[in-house]
Design a protein around this motif. Structure first.
Motif, PDB file in Angstrom:
ATOM      1  N   SER A 191       0.830  -1.201   0.000  1.00  0.00           N
ATOM      2  CA  SER A 191       0.000   0.000   0.000  1.00  0.00           C
ATOM      3  C   SER A 191       0.867   1.255   0.000  1.00  0.00           C
ATOM      4  N   THR A 192       1.923   1.234   0.814  1.00  0.00           N
ATOM      5  CA  THR A 192       2.825   2.391   0.882  1.00  0.00           C
ATOM      6  C   THR A 192       3.505   2.631  -0.454  1.00  0.00           C
ATOM      7  N   TYR A 193       3.993   1.565  -1.067  1.00  0.00           N
ATOM      8  CA  TYR A 193       4.701   1.711  -2.344  1.00  0.00           C
ATOM      9  C   TYR A 193       3.748   2.180  -3.453  1.00  0.00           C
ATOM     10  N   THR A 194       2.500   1.698  -3.417  1.00  0.00           N
ATOM     11  CA  THR A 194       1.528   2.131  -4.410  1.00  0.00           C
ATOM     12  C   THR A 194       1.220   3.614  -4.256  1.00  0.00           C
ATOM     13  N   THR A 195       1.098   4.061  -3.002  1.00  0.00           N
ATOM     14  CA  THR A 195       0.867   5.485  -2.753  1.00  0.00           C
ATOM     15  C   THR A 195       2.034   6.336  -3.262  1.00  0.00           C
ATOM     16  N   LEU A 196       3.252   5.830  -3.121  1.00  0.00           N
ATOM     17  CA  LEU A 196       4.425   6.559  -3.609  1.00  0.00           C
ATOM     18  C   LEU A 196       4.359   6.783  -5.122  1.00  0.00           C
ATOM     19  N   THR A 197       3.813   5.812  -5.848  1.00  0.00           N
ATOM     20  CA  THR A 197       3.707   6.001  -7.296  1.00  0.00           C
ATOM     21  C   THR A 197       2.709   7.107  -7.631  1.00  0.00           C
ATOM     22  N   TRP A 198       1.615   7.201  -6.862  1.00  0.00           N
ATOM     23  CA  TRP A 198       0.663   8.294  -7.055  1.00  0.00           C
ATOM     24  C   TRP A 198       1.320   9.636  -6.769  1.00  0.00           C
ATOM     25  N   LEU A 199       2.131   9.680  -5.722  1.00  0.00           N
ATOM     26  CA  LEU A 199       2.812  10.926  -5.380  1.00  0.00           C
ATOM     27  C   LEU A 199       3.815  11.326  -6.456  1.00  0.00           C
ATOM     28  N   SER A 200       4.463  10.349  -7.077  1.00  0.00           N
ATOM     29  CA  SER A 200       5.397  10.668  -8.163  1.00  0.00           C
ATOM     30  C   SER A 200       4.644  11.290  -9.327  1.00  0.00           C
ATOM     31  N   TRP A 201       3.433  10.826  -9.571  1.00  0.00           N
ATOM     32  CA  TRP A 201       2.569  11.432 -10.589  1.00  0.00           C
ATOM     33  C   TRP A 201       2.321  12.902 -10.258  1.00  0.00           C
ATOM     34  N   ALA A 202       1.923  13.154  -9.005  1.00  0.00           N
ATOM     35  CA  ALA A 202       1.575  14.517  -8.595  1.00  0.00           C
ATOM     36  C   ALA A 202       2.763  15.468  -8.683  1.00  0.00           C
ATOM     37  N   VAL A 203       3.962  14.970  -8.432  1.00  0.00           N
ATOM     38  CA  VAL A 203       5.158  15.814  -8.481  1.00  0.00           C
ATOM     39  C   VAL A 203       5.595  16.094  -9.911  1.00  0.00           C
ATOM     40  N   MET A 204       5.522  15.079 -10.761  1.00  0.00           N
ATOM     41  CA  MET A 204       6.124  15.195 -12.094  1.00  0.00           C
ATOM     42  C   MET A 204       5.257  15.913 -13.117  1.00  0.00           C
ATOM     43  N   THR A 205       3.941  15.907 -12.947  1.00  0.00           N
ATOM     44  CA  THR A 205       3.105  16.566 -13.961  1.00  0.00           C
ATOM     45  C   THR A 205       3.356  18.072 -14.054  1.00  0.00           C
ATOM     46  N   PRO A 206       3.458  18.810 -12.944  1.00  0.00           N
ATOM     47  CA  PRO A 206       3.777  20.239 -13.082  1.00  0.00           C
ATOM     48  C   PRO A 206       5.175  20.476 -13.645  1.00  0.00           C
ATOM     49  N   ILE A 207       6.122  19.620 -13.270  1.00  0.00           N
ATOM     50  CA  ILE A 207       7.488  19.778 -13.779  1.00  0.00           C
ATOM     51  C   ILE A 207       7.524  19.586 -15.284  1.00  0.00           C
TER      52      ILE A 207
END
Length: 426
Positions: free
Chosen positions: A273-289
């Motif tokens: 669950s933690t690792y899956t959440t990390l992938t969502w967070l990577s999405w949130a960080v990289m889209t604005p960049i």
């Protein structure tokens, strides 16, 4: 209070503060939309037990949303072009809230007592998909008609980041609501938040909208363009096929990554669950960049080459990193590579949506709807094709198919000219 906008968008900022409520609302709508989508999968185990539903029937309930979401994408965009994006977004908010709330009453007691549990859930999810479909095409119209060209990809990157935020918040927050008040109350709370956002568009219909054609009824007809010509536009079709490939790649993560961690790599549930959440967070960080880099590239290299830059390099990196992740035996390395792989794919959201909207000229929402229909098809296929390949060639092969898909998207981007407007000039 000093606006945070100048820090995000450096340059001449004289008129920017008036865009801030608009952009924040689009981001919030994106967050809430993905929250409303994901909570069904979190409530599913309770529904399966309470109503004795089979996993197969629950799978059809999941797919019902994607079906109408894809079918209604182009008509929803056309409505935003014809009647105004703010009016359509108001309808999206109220309609989505209604059917999110009705999900809580699709069982017994509720409409499931008359129609049956499975048909009631199916109808509610079909309706929710139809109501949600115009959301992103409407936001795309606002972005391309209200926001200055040099900020469009980074604005869309922020809107797309809402997907990752909503998807990341849903598991812990809805789990808490479900444990505290029950799954029905959880759906109703989610519905209330969605309705509040929909009504908020009545508040922002001020100077920002009155000075543009973003929400003018009939504005899309001013250049005497025909909607059907969008379907014949070479560049838009190339973008649509490429976006379908990218969504296929992304939805492998959304649907199968948690399973891959737990059942294939034998990682504990809490860690998965933690690792899956990390992938969502990577999405949130990289889209604005990705959006920021794309806007800068357009200024430096022009629209044609600038819009290509992020998709070509980021998607190539995604393909390579996913392949390396499936080959790695080190847990930390594998998770890190998977997070960056998804993040790089997410970084292309801004270039894709802005390019489609600009190609659409006076029909930006409909053009975005065409492209996202392709994306929905890719998202629809990923859950089915991935296990099919895995059963015959193993999970590394199934995941590597996503790498092949995004490499195909890279090739298509070499032939896309975002300056070329077959359906109308500038």
């Amino acid at each position: 209070m000093t606006s945070p906008w100048p820090k995000m968008f450096p340059g001449k900022m004289a008129v920017q503060p008036r865009y801030v409520p608009l952009v924040l609302l689009m981001i919030a709508f994106s967050v809430v939309s993905y929250f409303d989508r994901v909570i069904m999968s979190i409530a599913a185990p309770q529904l399966l037990r309470e109503f004795a539903l089979s996993a197969t029937r629950m799978g059809w309930v999941y797919s019902a949303f994607m079906l109408t979401y894809a079918v209604c994408m182009l008509p929803g965009g056309a409505l935003a072009d014809r009647f105004g994006a703010d009016r359509v977004l108001l309808s999206v908010g109220i309609g989505s809230a209604l059917f999110t709330a009705l999900t809580a009453w699709a069982g017994k007691p509720g409409i499931g007592a008359w129609l049956g549990i499975f048909p009631a859930l199916l109808i509610v999810r079909l309706a929710l998909g139809a109501c949600t479909a115009p959301l992103y095409p409407s936001c795309a119209r606002i972005n391309v008609t209200v926001i200055p060209a040099k900020w469009r990809a980074r604005v869309w990157g922020c809107v797309a980041a809402g997907c990752g935020i909503g998807g990341g918040l849903a598991p812990p927050l809805f789990t808490f609501m479900q444990a505290r008040w029950g799954w029905r109350v959880g759906f109703c709370i989610s519905a209330a938040g969605t309705a509040a956002l929909g009504l908020s568009w009545l508040w922002v219909r001020g100077d920002v909208f009155r000075t543009t054609n973003a929400t003018q009824p009939g504005a899309a007809d001013s250049k005497n363009l025909f909607l059907w010509r969008l379907l014949l536009d070479r560049n838009l079709i190339l973008l649509t096929v490429a976006y379908a490939a990218v969504n296929y790649f992304e939805y492998i993560f959304f649907y199968w990554l948690f399973y891959y961690f737990g059942q294939v790599r034998h990682i504990a549930t809490q860690q998965s669950s933690t690792y899956t959440t990390l992938t969502w967070l990577s999405w949130a960080v990289m889209t604005p960049i990705g959006g920021w880099i794309s806007d800068r590239a357009v200024v430096t290299y022009g629209r044609r080459n600038g819009r290509r830059l992020v998709p070509i390099f980021a998607l190539t990196l995604s393909a390579v990193l996913l392949y390396l992740a499936t080959s790695s035996q080190n847990l930390a390395v594998m998770v890190s590579l998977l997070c960056v792989a998804l993040g790089c794919a997410a970084a292309t959201e801004g270039p894709f949506w802005v390019a489609a909207s600009e190609i659409g000229s006076a029909h930006p929402a409909a053009a975005a709807g065409v492209m996202n229909t392709g994306g929905s098809i890719g998202g629809f296929l990923a859950p089915v094709i991935t296990p099919f390949i895995a059963e015959r060639g193993g999970w590394p092969t199934a995941l590597s198919a996503g790498s092949a898909a995004v490499l195909g998207a890279v090739v298509l981007w070499f032939f896309v000219d975002a300056r070329h407007l077959d359906v109308g000039g500038e």
